[in-house]
Write a protein that holds these residues in place. Structure first.
Motif, PDB file in Angstrom:
ATOM      1  N   UNK B  14      21.865 -26.477  30.056  1.00 59.99           N
ATOM      2  CA  UNK B  14      21.979 -25.569  28.494  1.00 59.99           C
ATOM      3  C   UNK B  14      23.233 -27.109  28.277  1.00 59.99           C
ATOM      4  N   UNK B  15      23.466 -27.399  27.663  1.00 61.79           N
ATOM      5  CA  UNK B  15      24.568 -28.276  26.938  1.00 61.79           C
ATOM      6  C   UNK B  15      24.299 -27.398  25.272  1.00 61.79           C
ATOM      7  N   UNK B  65      27.411 -16.718  28.039  1.00 57.80           N
ATOM      8  CA  UNK B  65      26.130 -15.955  27.583  1.00 57.80           C
ATOM      9  C   UNK B  65      25.607 -17.073  27.821  1.00 57.80           C
ATOM     10  N   UNK B  66      25.103 -18.406  27.882  1.00 58.24           N
ATOM     11  CA  UNK B  66      24.654 -19.899  28.843  1.00 58.24           C
ATOM     12  C   UNK B  66      25.169 -19.500  30.155  1.00 58.24           C
ATOM     13  N   UNK B  67      25.831 -19.583  31.124  1.00 64.27           N
ATOM     14  CA  UNK B  67      26.374 -19.763  32.258  1.00 64.27           C
ATOM     15  C   UNK B  67      25.418 -18.534  33.242  1.00 64.27           C
ATOM     16  N   UNK B  93      39.103 -18.876  29.405  1.00 67.37           N
ATOM     17  CA  UNK B  93      39.156 -17.227  29.147  1.00 67.37           C
ATOM     18  C   UNK B  93      38.168 -17.241  29.145  1.00 67.37           C
ATOM     19  N   UNK B  94      37.009 -17.851  29.444  1.00 64.04           N
ATOM     20  CA  UNK B  94      35.234 -17.249  29.495  1.00 64.04           C
ATOM     21  C   UNK B  94      35.449 -17.341  31.080  1.00 64.04           C
ATOM     22  N   UNK B  95      36.398 -17.419  32.142  1.00 63.68           N
ATOM     23  CA  UNK B  95      36.417 -17.364  33.012  1.00 63.68           C
ATOM     24  C   UNK B  95      37.174 -16.102  33.532  1.00 63.68           C
ATOM     25  N   UNK B  96      38.336 -16.174  33.049  1.00 62.42           N
ATOM     26  CA  UNK B  96      39.568 -15.084  32.990  1.00 62.42           C
ATOM     27  C   UNK B  96      40.252 -14.889  34.156  1.00 62.42           C
ATOM     28  N   UNK B  97      40.228 -17.005  34.420  1.00 63.67           N
ATOM     29  CA  UNK B  97      41.266 -17.613  34.963  1.00 63.67           C
ATOM     30  C   UNK B  97      42.640 -18.403  33.682  1.00 63.67           C
ATOM     31  N   UNK B 150      32.895 -22.623  38.250  1.00 61.43           N
ATOM     32  CA  UNK B 150      31.529 -22.761  38.339  1.00 61.43           C
ATOM     33  C   UNK B 150      30.710 -23.482  37.689  1.00 61.43           C
ATOM     34  N   UNK B 151      29.973 -22.965  37.270  1.00 64.04           N
ATOM     35  CA  UNK B 151      28.223 -23.362  37.300  1.00 64.04           C
ATOM     36  C   UNK B 151      28.591 -24.271  35.801  1.00 64.04           C
ATOM     37  N   UNK B 152      30.257 -24.923  35.005  1.00 63.70           N
ATOM     38  CA  UNK B 152      30.134 -24.914  33.422  1.00 63.70           C
ATOM     39  C   UNK B 152      30.680 -26.695  34.245  1.00 63.70           C
ATOM     40  N   UNK B 153      30.668 -27.493  33.149  1.00 67.92           N
ATOM     41  CA  UNK B 153      30.779 -29.222  33.218  1.00 67.92           C
ATOM     42  C   UNK B 153      31.192 -29.498  32.601  1.00 67.92           C
ATOM     43  N   UNK B 154      32.417 -29.305  32.151  1.00 70.31           N
ATOM     44  CA  UNK B 154      33.551 -29.813  30.550  1.00 70.31           C
ATOM     45  C   UNK B 154      33.686 -31.173  30.917  1.00 70.31           C
ATOM     46  N   UNK B 155      32.960 -31.751  29.572  1.00 74.48           N
ATOM     47  CA  UNK B 155      33.311 -33.309  29.632  1.00 74.48           C
ATOM     48  C   UNK B 155      33.900 -33.755  27.897  1.00 74.48           C
TER      49      UNK B 155
END
Lengths: 259, 259
Positions: B14-15, B65-67, B93-97, B150-155
């Motif tokens: 997902x994007x 939701x998407x991850x 925040x989404x990952x709580x870190x 995790x499985x989230x790639x931030x660009x």
């Protein structure tokens, strides 16, 4: 961009684009930017867009999540005559209602077919179906209508038809306070203006200040966009932004008419 | 389009496009179609795209939701130096870190700044921050890195930087069975081919057959797209589609190389 603080009447919207052809990169979507511009004019804030696959579960989930959260949900695509056109059935499922042949849709399609010498075969008649209780959206291009059910407005994906349906629909929707915007371009990097810009944003919580770097034709710079419902406040913030750019040795240029 | 039946290895993505400027119609997104094309090559299926506002709650919700639902989530935008660049904090925040200054990011940005004669002010140093445990994605254009958590790639959102980061990242991701496609254009309306097309789709449940009407330069017709993981099955379905078009008095044309 920081959100403007609560205005007296905020009306929000979401768009669901149904289309494997966009997710596969085969087609570039043209409906998002058209709807976005039209909604600004109508005083409706587009807050979320989703592009989903042509699968019932994906459409149902997107429609149900978004119609809870927004005043209006628009959908684009999947209302043609072929087996992959499942938007009507998916939206009916989202609302828990049946799909029926709509007499007025049949009448419009018969009239159009007679005028054009087209045969109204079984496949085309699929396009005369709508969820029970839906209200039709006129299609002045090719007759087969869109429809509104609850706060969900279902429209075609073909851009010329989508645009015509948006024009039919928008005058009937309630808008809120119109967002205005003003853009200042400068020949400085984002990192140079960032510090001062944050200070201006703090002094104008009711104006959203967005910063967009660009690199083009070998030159780089930043476009600074002020948005909000109060034109005077936007102009005051913009004047501080222009002064900031000058104080850092840059040249501010207003790029568009205030809208 | 009907989904192909389960292949041996389906990898989905997902994007999330973070950008008020796209929702306001000011800017047209260019990153969706680029990523979509690259993912097809990599054997990764882009199944959902969301465009959300530059607000922490909107970003956190979309990412979380998407991850859960996809093998990979890509994000575009909001990692620059200004006050409206909140993606790093929202993803943390989404990952709580926690968000930390990343030593390797600092090193890369110092090196770049020295080479270009730029000052590394406090605002620019914001771009050296990353969630704890994130892995950097190299930025060969302007140094300030993206990151994977995790499985989230931030660009980045700037297309030239986004594209460079995608090129850095993709070789390291696991892909699945590659989707192939073949398109046949015909000079018949969708309503004419719809009936026969549905029959072909039923006989080829492992091939997704999409139907896309067009109106351009006064002419109308339909593009029929066969997609799936089996090239032989796609070609068999395409041959039936060409025969259907001819049987209805139309002329089928293959528009692109099989991919």
């Amino acid at each position: 961009m920081t959100s403007p603080s609560a205005a007296s009447a905020i009306v929000t919207a979401a768009l669901v684009i149904i289309g494997d052809e966009i997710l596969s990169g085969r087609t570039r979507d043209a409906n998002l930017s058209y709807l976005a511009e039209q909604l600004v004019e109508a005083g409706i804030r587009l807050e979320e867009v989703r592009v989903v696959t042509d699968r019932t579960d994906a459409i149902v989930r997107a429609v149900n999540e978004l119609r809870e959260r927004h005043d209006h949900v628009f959908t684009s695509g999947g209302i043609g005559p072929t087996h992959d056109d499942i938007t009507c059935d998916a939206v009916a499922e989202a609302f828990g209602v049946a799909v029926e042949r709509h007499p007025e849709a049949v009448r419009r399609m018969r009239e159009h077919a007679a005028r054009r010498g087209l045969e109204l075969n079984e496949a085309r008649m699929r396009m005369a179906r709508a969820p029970a209780s839906a209200v039709l959206i006129r299609n002045p291009v090719s007759a087969a209508p869109g429809f509104t059910i609850g706060n969900v407005h279902v429209m075609a994906g073909v851009p010329s038809v989508f645009q015509a349906m948006v024009q039919e629909l928008l005058p009937s929707l309630r808008g809120g306070d119109r967002m205005h915007s003003l853009s200042v371009v400068c020949d400085l990097g984002e990192g140079v203006v960032a510090g001062g810009l944050g200070g201006i944003q703090e002094r104008y919580p009711d104006v959203g200040i967005g910063s967009y770097p660009y690199y083009r034709a070998g030159a780089f710079g930043t476009t600074l966009v002020m948005r909000g419902t109060g034109r005077d406040r936007i102009e005051l913030a913009a004047e501080e932004v222009r002064a900031l750019v000058r104080s850092l040795g840059g040249t501010p240029t207003d790029v568009n008419e205030e809208t």
